[in-house]
Write a protein that holds these residues in place. Structure first.
Motif, PDB file in Angstrom:
ATOM      1  N   PHE A   1       9.627  -5.959   1.600  1.00 19.71           N
ATOM      2  CA  PHE A   1       9.625  -6.779   0.794  1.00 19.71           C
ATOM      3  C   PHE A   1       8.312  -6.575  -0.062  1.00 19.71           C
ATOM      4  O   PHE A   1       8.355  -6.416  -1.383  1.00 19.71           O
ATOM      5  N   GLY A   2       7.303  -6.265   0.552  1.00 21.22           N
ATOM      6  CA  GLY A   2       5.803  -5.853  -0.079  1.00 21.22           C
ATOM      7  C   GLY A   2       6.078  -4.554  -1.149  1.00 21.22           C
ATOM      8  O   GLY A   2       5.644  -4.648  -2.114  1.00 21.22           O
ATOM      9  N   GLY A   3       6.871  -3.551  -0.315  1.00 25.76           N
ATOM     10  CA  GLY A   3       7.166  -2.431  -1.086  1.00 25.76           C
ATOM     11  C   GLY A   3       8.157  -2.804  -2.234  1.00 25.76           C
ATOM     12  O   GLY A   3       7.689  -2.211  -3.331  1.00 25.76           O
ATOM     13  N   MET A   4       8.865  -3.826  -2.199  1.00 20.53           N
ATOM     14  CA  MET A   4       9.911  -4.132  -3.166  1.00 20.53           C
ATOM     15  C   MET A   4       8.952  -4.620  -4.319  1.00 20.53           C
ATOM     16  O   MET A   4       9.435  -4.280  -5.533  1.00 20.53           O
ATOM     17  N   VAL A   5       8.096  -5.484  -4.151  1.00 22.38           N
ATOM     18  CA  VAL A   5       7.369  -5.969  -5.072  1.00 22.38           C
ATOM     19  C   VAL A   5       6.766  -5.006  -5.919  1.00 22.38           C
ATOM     20  O   VAL A   5       6.694  -4.970  -7.096  1.00 22.38           O
ATOM     21  N   MET A   6       5.963  -3.998  -5.175  1.00 21.29           N
ATOM     22  CA  MET A   6       5.281  -2.855  -5.847  1.00 21.29           C
ATOM     23  C   MET A   6       5.897  -2.014  -6.517  1.00 21.29           C
ATOM     24  O   MET A   6       5.715  -1.887  -7.675  1.00 21.29           O
ATOM     25  N   ALA A   7       7.180  -1.786  -5.995  1.00 16.60           N
ATOM     26  CA  ALA A   7       8.269  -0.950  -6.721  1.00 16.60           C
ATOM     27  C   ALA A   7       8.607  -1.593  -8.170  1.00 16.60           C
ATOM     28  O   ALA A   7       8.601  -0.765  -9.088  1.00 16.60           O
ATOM     29  N   ARG A   8       8.703  -2.916  -8.014  1.00 17.63           N
ATOM     30  CA  ARG A   8       9.048  -3.496  -9.517  1.00 17.63           C
ATOM     31  C   ARG A   8       7.890  -3.573 -10.486  1.00 17.63           C
ATOM     32  O   ARG A   8       8.122  -3.324 -11.517  1.00 17.63           O
TER      33      ARG A   8
ATOM     34  N   GLN B   1       5.108  -1.394 -10.380  1.00 19.59           N
ATOM     35  CA  GLN B   1       4.655  -0.118 -10.676  1.00 19.59           C
ATOM     36  C   GLN B   1       5.884   0.841 -11.379  1.00 19.59           C
ATOM     37  O   GLN B   1       5.639   1.611 -12.132  1.00 19.59           O
ATOM     38  N   LEU B   2       6.980   0.705 -10.765  1.00 13.45           N
ATOM     39  CA  LEU B   2       8.052   1.624 -11.078  1.00 13.45           C
ATOM     40  C   LEU B   2       9.231   1.162 -11.732  1.00 13.45           C
ATOM     41  O   LEU B   2      10.309   1.980 -12.089  1.00 13.45           O
ATOM     42  N   ASP B   3       9.299  -0.193 -11.991  1.00 11.06           N
ATOM     43  CA  ASP B   3      10.177  -0.876 -12.801  1.00 11.06           C
ATOM     44  C   ASP B   3      11.600  -0.931 -12.141  1.00 11.06           C
ATOM     45  O   ASP B   3      12.606  -0.390 -12.533  1.00 11.06           O
ATOM     46  N   ILE B   4      11.428  -0.781 -10.796  1.00  6.94           N
ATOM     47  CA  ILE B   4      12.898  -0.824 -10.169  1.00  6.94           C
ATOM     48  C   ILE B   4      13.132  -2.133  -9.620  1.00  6.94           C
ATOM     49  O   ILE B   4      12.186  -2.878  -9.054  1.00  6.94           O
ATOM     50  N   GLY B   5      14.042  -2.854 -10.153  1.00  7.76           N
ATOM     51  CA  GLY B   5      14.402  -4.322  -9.698  1.00  7.76           C
ATOM     52  C   GLY B   5      14.905  -4.435  -8.544  1.00  7.76           C
ATOM     53  O   GLY B   5      15.079  -3.440  -7.834  1.00  7.76           O
TER      54      GLY B   5
ATOM     55  N   VAL C   1       0.920  -1.204  -0.053  1.00  7.23           N
ATOM     56  CA  VAL C   1      -0.024   0.034   0.007  1.00  7.23           C
ATOM     57  C   VAL C   1       0.770   1.306  -0.259  1.00  7.23           C
ATOM     58  O   VAL C   1       0.850   2.281  -0.659  1.00  7.23           O
ATOM     59  N   VAL C   2       1.821   1.232   0.915  1.00  7.05           N
ATOM     60  CA  VAL C   2       2.858   2.453   1.085  1.00  7.05           C
ATOM     61  C   VAL C   2       3.708   2.650  -0.368  1.00  7.05           C
ATOM     62  O   VAL C   2       3.462   3.929  -0.928  1.00  7.05           O
ATOM     63  N   ALA C   3       3.946   1.446  -0.987  1.00  7.61           N
ATOM     64  CA  ALA C   3       4.866   1.855  -2.162  1.00  7.61           C
ATOM     65  C   ALA C   3       3.817   2.268  -3.291  1.00  7.61           C
ATOM     66  O   ALA C   3       4.140   3.132  -4.137  1.00  7.61           O
ATOM     67  N   TYR C   4       2.613   1.598  -3.348  1.00 10.36           N
ATOM     68  CA  TYR C   4       1.768   1.861  -4.412  1.00 10.36           C
ATOM     69  C   TYR C   4       1.236   3.580  -4.248  1.00 10.36           C
ATOM     70  O   TYR C   4       1.165   4.404  -5.275  1.00 10.36           O
ATOM     71  N   GLN C   5       0.856   4.217  -3.130  1.00  8.88           N
ATOM     72  CA  GLN C   5       0.691   5.374  -2.657  1.00  8.88           C
ATOM     73  C   GLN C   5       1.591   6.238  -3.059  1.00  8.88           C
ATOM     74  O   GLN C   5       1.474   7.382  -3.606  1.00  8.88           O
ATOM     75  N   GLY C   6       2.985   6.079  -2.854  1.00 11.27           N
ATOM     76  CA  GLY C   6       4.028   6.634  -2.963  1.00 11.27           C
ATOM     77  C   GLY C   6       4.127   6.667  -4.857  1.00 11.27           C
ATOM     78  O   GLY C   6       4.764   7.913  -5.124  1.00 11.27           O
ATOM     79  N   ALA C   7       4.289   5.565  -5.354  1.00 14.96           N
ATOM     80  CA  ALA C   7       4.634   5.474  -6.755  1.00 14.96           C
ATOM     81  C   ALA C   7       4.339   6.654  -7.775  1.00 14.96           C
ATOM     82  O   ALA C   7       4.718   7.226  -8.435  1.00 14.96           O
ATOM     83  N   ASP C   8       2.955   6.879  -7.470  1.00 13.24           N
ATOM     84  CA  ASP C   8       2.115   7.885  -8.445  1.00 13.24           C
ATOM     85  C   ASP C   8       2.818   9.290  -8.171  1.00 13.24           C
ATOM     86  O   ASP C   8       3.047   9.933  -9.272  1.00 13.24           O
TER      87      ASP C   8
END
Lengths: 258, 364
Positions: free
Chosen positions: B271-278, B280-284, B172-179
């Motif tokens: 790890f959850g944030g890492m999955v989302m970053a990959r 949504q934001l293409d960060i490996g 959730v945190v990564a998703y909200q931040g990604a945009d």
């Protein structure tokens, strides 16, 4: 004299918990209008038998016929109808701790009738006065009552619907002798007023001698004997003798004769 | 069963039939109220009366009394006559009602109760600390088995739920931040966002909240039930200090388990944030871990774990304290359990806010 019809008949009732046999082929009959006691040592299955009568527990096998209906084979509606015709008083009261005593007594009336609240409260107060509780006791919560008052309040709820049958589990246990004598008197009074049939489980010798018409002695997983205390006093079985031979038992008998 | 009915046959005679019982009365109570009755003696004919119980007798007697009438019973079964007579002798006074309490008095009582509870809590904390000191002076008396058992129940068995919750929170945190970050082309900063947020705030907080709901409530219910069944009194008479057996092992167990759970929540959350970053934001994963190692410091981890330690003590103390406030009944057990959860979550968040203020002053 006409023999009264049986209101409760247990035939070949067996109860087992795992490999532990509590009852093996228990047969007994309770007649209309009598005070019937079940006695026996600790662990002899008295309370289990009572719980089976009021449909809280199913026997492993055997038949129980209550007020003309086989209670082991009843549908939902019939069992509800049957439950309204008896009252149960539990050993520790079983009063609802979140309700006042008056609300506890009024609960069965409120659940099963369309009577108005004022009438229900008035009837509840009257039932409380019948068992000898003062009007202000009705406003108290069960945890504010003494042991004797708790038993009385519980009895009062058991007779809320004017039942035909009353089941009492250890009505005098944990009471001082004066309160216990009060409960004896109360049971006699309920019996004469409503003409109801009373089945009780007890250890109280005074209660057995003074109030009960017939007594069933449980032991060795079966009914050892059934009869009045007078009849039982002539039997030789060691468990039965225990109810007559020690000094306390003799005193209770003398008090009853007096 | 035939419902109760009631018909006037002559001026001073009424005929009753059917079941005048709780179940048979139904609408008769309203019907009878509309009927007038002559004062003086009134004959009640009972030959068709099927049954009558206290409620029926009560309704009849009340009706007669209202009109100043007395009943002459004809053809009644003797037992019912007796009941009818007994009900008649009972004076119908006004019902006893509980005394009225004014709004002001209620407000005052609530305030006084609140204050007293706060003082009681202080006393409880003091007593627990005293008991802990005594125990530390005699370390042989520490009940390690109970502590370990509590760690297993409150910590180990909570691993799946805390792990899952933190993982979802990380997403959730990564998703909200990604945009937001994408607008500025600052995709890589999602690592800092997830890292700091999880390690410093979310992991300790979510773990404490789950444990308040899981363990705090069970402590309150357990101690409350033991009070009701007099087990706590029995303990005292056997010379066992309830604080020592019931409270201290729980406090110690949570003080150990909650920081460990927080580290576990850090791992799954990041790890959850890492999955989302990959996604949504293409960060490996590689890139993420690389920046994570460079940007985040041990201090953040320690701050989170330190906070968890404080939260653990709050949750355990409040759970036990509310348990000991149980009075007498099953109802009270339920109420205290609820209060323990609400109060411990409230206090955990208050403590968290205080930490934020202090850390900002200290520029940590």
């Amino acid at each position: 004299m006409v023999t009264p019809e049986p209101v409760l008949r247990m035939s070949k009732v067996c109860t087992r918990f795992g490999s532990h046999v509590v009852h093996q082929d228990v047969d007994l009959e309770v007649l209309r209008g009598e005070v019937f006691a079940i006695v026996g040592g600790s662990g002899s299955g008295k309370t289990v038998l009572l719980r089976e009568m009021v449909m809280l527990q199913r026997p492993t096998s055997g038949a129980i016929e209550m007020l003309g209906a086989d209670i082991t084979a009843l549908g939902e509606e019939e069992s509800l109808a049957l439950r309204k015709r008896w009252g149960v008083m539990f050993q520790h009261g079983g009063l609802f701790s979140s309700l006042t005593v008056r609300e506890n007594v009024g609960l069965p009336l409120r659940e099963h009738s369309t009577l108005d609240d004022e009438l229900i409260d008035a009837i509840a107060d009257w039932k409380l006065s019948l068992v000898g509780l003062a009007a202000d006791a009705g406003l108290k919560f069960p945890d504010e009552l003494s042991g004797g008052m708790l038993k009385r309040a519980s009895l009062s709820r058991a007779i809320a619907l004017d039942p035909e049958l009353l089941f009492l589990d250890e009505p005098t246990s944990g009471l001082d002798p004066a309160s216990a004598a009060g409960v004896d008197e109360l049971i006699r009074r309920m019996h004469s007023l409503y003409g109801l049939t009373i089945v009780l489980v007890t250890h109280d010798l005074d209660l057995l001698w003074q109030v009960c018409d017939r007594v069933a002695v449980l032991g060795e997983a079966r009914v050892l004997a059934i009869g009045s205390m007078e009849e039982l006093s002539h039997l030789e079985h060691p468990i039965i003798r225990g109810y007559f031979d020690d000094p306390r038992a003799r005193k209770a008998r003398e008090r009853a004769a007096a | 069963m035939i419902p109760a009915t009631f018909t006037q046959t002559s001026e001073r005679e009424w005929k009753l039939s059917g079941s005048w019982t709780v179940l048979g009365l139904e609408h008769l109570t309203q019907q009878i109220a509309t009927q007038a009755c002559a004062s003086g003696e009134v004959t009640l004919e009972g030959s068709d009366l099927e049954a009558l119980d206290t409620a029926g007798a009560w309704v009849l007697q009340r009706w007669l009394r209202q009109h100043g009438a007395r009943a002459a019973l004809s053809h009644w079964p003797p037992r019912l006559e007796k009941l009818m007579a007994l009900v008649a002798t009972h004076p119908e006074g006004p019902l006893v009602q509980p005394p009225e309490v004014s709004l002001l008095a209620r407000a005052g009582k609530t305030a006084a109760d609140g204050l007293r509870q706060a003082l009681d809590l202080l006393v409880f904390i003091g007593e627990t600390a005293g008991a802990a000191m005594r125990l530390l002076a005699h370390p042989a008396r520490i009940r390690w088995r109970t502590v370990l058992r509590n760690i297993q129940l409150g910590g180990f068995e909570a691993l799946p739920i805390t792990g899952l919750m933190a993982f979802l929170l990380g997403i959730v945190v990564a998703y909200q931040g990604a945009d937001q970050l994408r607008h500025y082309g600052a995709n890589i900063f999602v690592v800092d966002l997830v890292g700091y947020a999880m390690l410093r705030e979310f992991a300790p907080l979510i773990t404490a909240i789950i444990i308040a709901g899981r363990s705090g409530s069970s402590y309150a219910a357990q101690i409350g039930t033991m009070l009701v069944t007099e087990e706590v009194d029995a303990m005292r008479t056997l010379g066992i200090e309830p604080l020592e057996l019931l409270v201290l092992p729980k406090v110690a167990a949570l003080a150990i388990a909650l920081p460990l759970l927080t580290i576990w929540a850090d791992v799954t959350g990041v790890f959850g944030g890492m999955v989302m970053a990959r996604v949504q934001l293409d960060i490996g994963f590689h890139e993420f871990i690389d920046r994570f190692g460079r940007e985040l410091h041990g201090a953040s981890l320690l701050i989170g774990v330190g906070k968890a330690c404080v939260f653990a003590i709050i949750v355990a103390i409040i759970g036990c304290f509310q348990g000991f406030r149980t009075r007498g009944s099953a109802d009270s057990v339920g109420r205290q359990t609820t209060i323990s959860v609400v109060q411990s979550i409230f206090l955990v968040i208050v403590a968290d806010a205080l930490f934020s203020v202090v850390f900002s002053k200290l520029e940590l």
